[in-house]
Design an enzyme around this catalytic site. Structure first.
Site: not given
Ligand code: CO8
Length: 258
Positions: A65, A109, A132
């Protein structure tokens, strides 16, 4: 001009939906989930489509998400607008087979979206996690329910409580995914699989999907009863008679999806 959050294509009887927010690793915001739901329902109603593929790009199926959007929401915001229920769950209405083709990150998500599909084909680079807990959130788009059903309580608890990330090989071994293929073959393998499925009789596919999903929703006796009714209903299908006749006559069946 704003990019479309999903890109839609078709190949024969296969509908293809590509998640398209590459700069955000396909983080799932409302615009994307609304569009995905719309396209899923549109393919589901299209009589010339027999199976649907959802895919991302090489780096990410979807990284979850959209955290940036969620950060400022209040309880009332999500409760009153029906967050998740309002658009993430549209996929549950789809009666045709849906295949997730996963390359790179399927996190939060994104992993839950893949879990909501009927079949997951993973590239060797695929990585699955429900992280999460790191945000002090919980896997709230079906993760706490579908993951233990897919891989059992012990592995699911480990993933959800520790944010453990699974490689494609581990996900395959645990039963989270259906197949693992080299990255270069992901699209080809998934489209061939989808075309094969879409070539079968659509009402039979729908009955099988409904019956299998029933296994998660009912007792064994109720599930078996449901299955038996679906089986009996097959005898009202022209395709079922054609399929059996074609076998006896040693020819290819000509299904009319009726
Ligand atoms: N949301 C928003 N932006 C994101 C997300 C995300 N989930 N994941 C990545 N991005 C963005 C980053 O902010 C970054 O943007 P910018 O270039 O503007 O800084 C861009 O995408 C590239 O990401 P990274 O630079 O972080 O790329 P890396 O290769 O270094 O890392 C990862 C990749 C490991 C996937 C890392 O991006 C990460 O940890 N992302 C978040 C993963 C996460 O925590 N997902 C769970 C989110 S919560 C959820 O999904 C819950 C859904 C269920 C219901 C809701 C309840 C919460």
């Amino acid at each position: 001009m704003l990019e479309e959050p999903v890109i839609v294509a078709r190949e024969g009887r296969v509908g293809i939906i590509t998640l398209n927010r590459p700069a955000q690793l396909n983080a799932l915001n409302d615009a994307l989930m609304d569009a995905l739901g719309r396209e899923l329902l549109s393919f589901d109603q299209d009589k010339d489509i027999g199976a649907i593929v959802i895919t991302g790009n090489e780096k990410a199926f979807a990284a979850g998400a959209d955290i940036a959007v969620m950060a400022d929401w209040s309880y009332m915001d999500v409760y009153q607008s029906g967050f998740i229920t309002r658009n993430w769950e549209t996929i549950r209405q789809v009666r045709k087979p849906v295949i997730a083709a996963v390359s790179g990150f399927a996190m939060g998500g994104g992993c839950e979206l893949a879990l909501a599909c009927d079949i997951i084909v993973a590239a060797e680079s695929a990585k699955f996690a429900l992280p999460e807990i790191k945000l002090a959130m919980l896997p709230g788009a079906g993760g706490t329910q579908r993951l233990p059903r897919a891989i059992g309580k012990a592995k699911a608890m480990d993933m959800c409580l520790s944010a453990r990330m699974l490689s494609a090989e581990e996900a395959d071994r645990y039963g989270l995914v259906s197949r693992v293929v080299p990255d270069a073959q992901l699209t080809d393998t998934t489209l061939k699989l989808a075309a094969q499925i879409a070539g079968y009789s659509l009402p039979a596919l729908m009955a099988i999907k409904e019956s299998l999903n029933r296994a998660h929703e009912s007792s064994l006796s109720e599930g078996i009863l449901f299955e038996r009714r679906e089986l009996h209903a097959r005898f009202a299908s022209a395709d079922a008679h054609e399929g059996m006749r074609a076998f006896i006559e040693k020819r290819k069946p000509d299904f009319q999806h009726r």
